[in-house]
Design an enzyme around this catalytic site. Structure first.
Site, mmCIF file in Angstrom:
data_model
loop_
_atom_site.group_PDB
_atom_site.id
_atom_site.type_symbol
_atom_site.label_atom_id
_atom_site.label_comp_id
_atom_site.label_asym_id
_atom_site.label_seq_id
_atom_site.Cartn_x
_atom_site.Cartn_y
_atom_site.Cartn_z
ATOM 1 N N HIS A 33 -7.555 0.377 4.548
ATOM 2 C CA HIS A 33 -6.363 1.057 5.062
ATOM 3 C C HIS A 33 -5.875 2.075 4.035
ATOM 4 O O HIS A 33 -5.432 3.165 4.395
ATOM 5 C CB HIS A 33 -5.298 0.017 5.373
ATOM 6 C CG HIS A 33 -4.119 0.555 6.123
ATOM 7 N ND1 HIS A 33 -4.195 1.019 7.422
ATOM 8 C CD2 HIS A 33 -2.816 0.704 5.755
ATOM 9 C CE1 HIS A 33 -3.010 1.432 7.814
ATOM 10 N NE2 HIS A 33 -2.153 1.258 6.820
ATOM 11 N N TYR A 83 -8.643 8.421 10.757
ATOM 12 C CA TYR A 83 -9.632 7.948 9.787
ATOM 13 C C TYR A 83 -11.052 8.146 10.325
ATOM 14 O O TYR A 83 -11.307 8.066 11.532
ATOM 15 C CB TYR A 83 -9.424 6.456 9.494
ATOM 16 C CG TYR A 83 -8.322 6.132 8.516
ATOM 17 C CD1 TYR A 83 -7.371 7.071 8.140
ATOM 18 C CD2 TYR A 83 -8.220 4.852 7.970
ATOM 19 C CE1 TYR A 83 -6.369 6.752 7.247
ATOM 20 C CE2 TYR A 83 -7.206 4.523 7.078
ATOM 21 C CZ TYR A 83 -6.287 5.482 6.725
ATOM 22 O OH TYR A 83 -5.292 5.166 5.842
ATOM 23 N N HIS A 117 0.830 -1.210 0.000
ATOM 24 C CA HIS A 117 0.000 0.000 0.000
ATOM 25 C C HIS A 117 0.863 1.258 0.000
ATOM 26 O O HIS A 117 2.033 1.227 0.382
ATOM 27 C CB HIS A 117 -0.988 0.003 1.168
ATOM 28 C CG HIS A 117 -0.380 -0.067 2.528
ATOM 29 N ND1 HIS A 117 0.179 -1.214 3.050
ATOM 30 C CD2 HIS A 117 -0.260 0.861 3.504
ATOM 31 C CE1 HIS A 117 0.605 -0.998 4.275
ATOM 32 N NE2 HIS A 117 0.360 0.258 4.574
#
Length: 319
Positions: free
Chosen positions: A196, A228, A120
């Protein structure tokens, strides 16, 4: 159809790879996974938490054609094939020299790295990719969701703007959910496990070792970062649905060998120490550890989701 000569050459390459793996495994275990001397550039890393997760460790053979070349917690994996090397994840910017040196310590050549993969697009997993690409000439393959973030050095929303940036790198090819990437007889499969990040990718492969084939899972991440938001003004549209879908995807994957983007996910340091001490069976073969991790991860996610719902329910009505 390949000629008998080319088939013989391929058999010779495969035998050479097996012999090299055996020799390197012994050397790596003798070297151990003890902490190495911290280079000045790493000691100067500004963020203490980042510095703690980026301490150098000796590289080692996991099993089959799979090796560890990362740092103490931010991981990087090398997959050796008959046609070149695959490297999964580049750590921080400061991790790139460690990965380069670890590849050499295992007896491999940097120029043989042909493919770079990424779990990621965060600075602790993508930070070193641009430098690794410059050193090796390897092509980066990335998901559609994270390719724009990689190209922008971690900028562009989806919660990444709250994190440090990193040198941008453009993907040579975008891979889709379920797409297979093959090099030299080794196939890596991309599984979109978003949340994520929008393109968080869990990679899987199958590794042959000791007459048995093992299913290997390189888990991206399921954590919900402190900044988040899942429900009200979400970090990105659909983030909660992405997490839900990712837990279902991960639960459906066959797993013998559990690896991931952080060594802490799979108790990597302790397993490496046990491997060095000669533990049998191989401690990295841990299907129960994978299932237990998923149970804990989903429980943490649902706790966070419930807390957000409770805050929304307690909030006074607007105006």
């Amino acid at each position: 159809m390949p000629s008998s000569g080319s088939r013989a050459a391929d058999r010779g390459r495969r035998r050479s790879l097996r012999l090299r793996a055996a020799a390197l495994a012994g050397a790596a275990l003798l070297a151990g996974t003890a902490q190495l001397t911290t280079p000045p550039a790493l000691a100067a890393q500004a963020d203490p938490a980042a510095r703690a997760s980026n301490q150098p460790v000796a590289p080692f053979h996991i099993l089959g054609n799979l090796y560890y070349v990362g740092a103490s917690d931010v991981t990087s994996f090398l997959i050796a094939t008959e046609r070149g090397l695959i490297v999964l994840d580049g750590g921080f910017v400061e991790t790139a020299p460690q990965i380069r040196d670890n590849i050499a310590r295992l007896g491999f050549k940097l120029r043989d790295v042909k493919l770079l993969l990424n779990s990621h697009a965060h600075y602790d997993h993508a930070g070193g990719l641009a430098q690794l690409a410059a050193w090796t000439g390897a092509r980066l393959l990335a998901s559609a969701g994270d390719a724009p973030l990689l190209a922008a050095g971690g900028r562009g929303g989806a919660g990444s703007d709250e994190l440090p940036s990193f040198p941008p790198i453009k993907a040579a090819r975008v891979v889709g959910d379920g797409e297979a990437v093959t090099l030299g007889g080794t196939t890596m499969v991309a599984h979109l496990t978003a949340g994520h990040t929008p393109g968080c990718t869990t990679w899987t492969t199958r590794v042959r070792d000791g007459g048995r084939t093992y299913d290997v899972v390189f888990l991206c991440s399921t954590s919900v970062l402190p900044d988040y938001r899942l429900l009200d003004r979400p970090t990105y549209p659909g983030i909660a649905a992405d997490y839900e879908r990712s837990f279902r995807t991960l639960a459906a994957l066959p797993c013998d060998v559990f690896l991931g983007s952080h060594a802490s996910f799979f108790d990597g340091a302790a397993k490496a120490d046990r491997l060095r001490a000669g533990a049998s069976p191989n401690p990295f073969v841990d299907p129960d550890g994978y299932r237990a991790f998923l149970v804990r991860a989903e429980a943490a996610y649902r706790e966070r989701l419930a807390a957000e719902r409770a805050r929304l329910a307690a909030a006074p009505p607007p105006g």
